[in-house]
Design an enzyme around this catalytic site. Structure first.
Site, PDB file in Angstrom:
ATOM      1  N   ILE A   1     -36.000  12.143   9.850  1.00 52.26           N
ATOM      2  CA  ILE A   1     -37.357  12.205   9.296  1.00 52.26           C
ATOM      3  C   ILE A   1     -38.356  11.561  10.245  1.00 52.26           C
ATOM      4  CG2 ILE A   1     -38.842  11.399   7.425  1.00 52.26           C
ATOM      5  CD1 ILE A   1     -36.436  11.686   5.547  1.00 52.26           C
TER       6      ILE A   1
ATOM      7  N   ASP B   1     -35.170   1.283  16.596  1.00 53.17           N
ATOM      8  CA  ASP B   1     -33.928   1.660  15.932  1.00 53.17           C
ATOM      9  C   ASP B   1     -32.766   1.261  16.828  1.00 53.17           C
ATOM     10  OD1 ASP B   1     -31.672   2.906  14.783  1.00 53.17           O
ATOM     11  OD2 ASP B   1     -32.896   4.516  13.953  1.00 53.17           O
TER      12      ASP B   1
ATOM     13  N   ALA C   1     -39.819   5.160   2.344  1.00 51.90           N
ATOM     14  CA  ALA C   1     -38.379   4.999   2.536  1.00 51.90           C
ATOM     15  C   ALA C   1     -37.745   4.495   1.250  1.00 51.90           C
ATOM     16  CB  ALA C   1     -38.112   4.049   3.706  1.00 51.90           C
TER      17      ALA C   1
ATOM     18  N   ASP D   1     -45.049   4.870  -1.537  1.00 50.43           N
ATOM     19  CA  ASP D   1     -44.497   5.962  -2.348  1.00 50.43           C
ATOM     20  C   ASP D   1     -43.257   5.505  -3.108  1.00 50.43           C
ATOM     21  OD1 ASP D   1     -44.387   8.820  -3.112  1.00 50.43           O
ATOM     22  OD2 ASP D   1     -42.523   8.826  -1.958  1.00 50.43           O
TER      23      ASP D   1
ATOM     24  N   GLU E   1     -38.785   1.502 -10.277  1.00 52.24           N
ATOM     25  CA  GLU E   1     -39.388   2.808 -10.507  1.00 52.24           C
ATOM     26  C   GLU E   1     -38.892   3.379 -11.837  1.00 52.24           C
ATOM     27  OE1 GLU E   1     -38.475   5.341  -7.196  1.00 52.24           O
ATOM     28  OE2 GLU E   1     -39.364   3.986  -5.729  1.00 52.24           O
TER      29      GLU E   1
ATOM     30  N   HIS F   1     -42.974   8.228  -5.781  1.00 54.38           N
ATOM     31  CA  HIS F   1     -41.750   8.663  -5.088  1.00 54.38           C
ATOM     32  C   HIS F   1     -41.733  10.184  -4.917  1.00 54.38           C
ATOM     33  CE1 HIS F   1     -37.448   7.155  -4.190  1.00 54.38           C
ATOM     34  NE2 HIS F   1     -37.709   8.234  -3.461  1.00 54.38           N
ATOM     35  N   ILE F   2     -42.819  10.679  -4.325  1.00 51.15           N
ATOM     36  CA  ILE F   2     -43.024  12.113  -4.235  1.00 51.15           C
ATOM     37  C   ILE F   2     -43.129  12.608  -2.792  1.00 51.15           C
ATOM     38  CG2 ILE F   2     -45.566  12.190  -4.240  1.00 51.15           C
ATOM     39  CD1 ILE F   2     -43.293  14.169  -6.639  1.00 51.15           C
ATOM     40  N   ALA F   3     -42.977  11.721  -1.814  1.00 52.77           N
ATOM     41  CA  ALA F   3     -43.187  12.123  -0.418  1.00 52.77           C
ATOM     42  C   ALA F   3     -42.281  13.275  -0.006  1.00 52.77           C
ATOM     43  CB  ALA F   3     -42.961  10.930   0.515  1.00 52.77           C
ATOM     44  N   GLY F   4     -41.043  13.260  -0.483  1.00 49.92           N
ATOM     45  CA  GLY F   4     -40.100  14.301  -0.085  1.00 49.92           C
ATOM     46  C   GLY F   4     -40.089  15.504  -0.995  1.00 49.92           C
TER      47      GLY F   4
END
Length: 308
Positions: free
Chosen positions: A152, A171, A231, A256, A261, A282-285
């Site tokens: 991503i 990373d 994330a 997000d 939640e 929690h809608i980004a994806g």
């Protein structure tokens, strides 16, 4: 009793067509009925979930016939993967199916928060003309800092480079070749915080990442930096972010995902009247397109697992 239980929303066409021939119970409301879900899973061979259904403890203890958990997404922190492995239950995420949706969310919210102009509809409609208060910043030439550089984040970097942004990433597990291929600077975390105009999080929730963005980390970011978390909620100390926004240390934040939640009213009140803040559930994806891709990928995963 159903052979396949689906406890959260997915593309209904994928359910009807993709799972025809199976005895399927599709009820997105099951996520809020844990006792009923446990009873249904007792006879099921497959369970399909998103991020809210907790696949652990009593549910797994009751699931004597369960062979596969299909995850409508990629995060697995709501699933006890070790317990599933011990029970020989396959856990199959829909890897790659919503990468683009999350990447677009990051870029979209970054540009909204940099530009700062999109909350003025009501005041303009009422006759105000607050031009000087809404002078924002361009994305071009800004540094996007990615914490985590998986699929991503790499997709996000591609879009950002196309907009003329510089991209740096941290990373420790990604090979050097990936950074070179993507034209992305590799940075230590402290260096990334120091140079990034926008910081976007792309890490799973683990013991090492829980609370990664806390008050101390925020002090190391540039004044006016934008923070985006699509994330996992536990990666961010939400109270510290609110405090940084209120004093102007952060120039904006898009959250997000949250430690709990959905939030209750008491938790939600902590975010009231905070400047430069975007909250989404929690809608980004999840877009129309990604929901279709994720659903069909999950259907295929479940069918293959049940056929072997």
């Amino acid at each position: 009793m159903p052979d396949i239980v689906i406890s959260e929303f997915m593309d209904e066409e994928a359910v009807r067509q993709g799972l025809s021939g199976f005895d399927v119970l599709y009820d997105p409301g099951l996520v809020d009925q844990p006792a009923r879900l446990i009873g249904l899973v007792a006879a099921a061979r497959a369970l399909v979930v998103r991020n809210r259904t907790q696949v652990r403890g009593a549910l797994l203890d009751a699931a004597g016939r369960l062979r596969v958990v299909g995850r409508l997404g990629v995060g697995l922190d709501n699933i006890d993967v070790d317990a599933c492995k011990a029970r020989k239950i396959a856990v199959l995420p829909a890897s790659g199916a919503n990468d683009l949706s999350v990447a677009e969310y990051v870029i979209c919210t970054a540009m909204m928060l940099l530009r700062r102009a999109y909350g003025a509809t009501s005041s303009v409609a009422e006759g105000a003309w607050p031009r000087s208060a809404l002078i924002g910043r361009e994305a071009f030439g800004k540094v996007l800092g990615l914490v985590g550089f998986g699929a991503i984040a790499q997709r996000t970097a591609q879009i950002a480079v196309g907009l003329g942004m510089r991209v740096a990433a941290h990373d420790p597990f990604a090979p050097e070749s990936v950074f070179a291929e993507q034209r992305v600077e590799r940075r230590e975390l402290s260096e990334l915080f120091a140079v990034a105009d926008v910081v976007s999080l792309h890490v799973p929730l683990t013991a090492d990442t829980r609370g990664l963005i806390n008050a101390e980390a925020l002090t190391r970011m540039r004044i006016g930096a934008i923070l985006i978390n699509a994330a996992r909620g536990g990666v961010v100390d939400e109270a510290a972010v609110v405090a940084a926004l209120r004093v102007g240390k952060l120039g904006g934040a898009a959250l997000d995902v949250f430690a709990q939640e959905p939030m209750d009213s008491a938790q939600g009140s902590a975010f009231a009247d905070v400047p430069g803040l975007i909250l989404t559930p929690h809608i980004a994806g999840v877009t129309e397109e990604s929901n279709t891709r994720v659903s069909w990928t999950t259907v295929d995963n479940v069918k293959k697992a049940l056929s072997t």
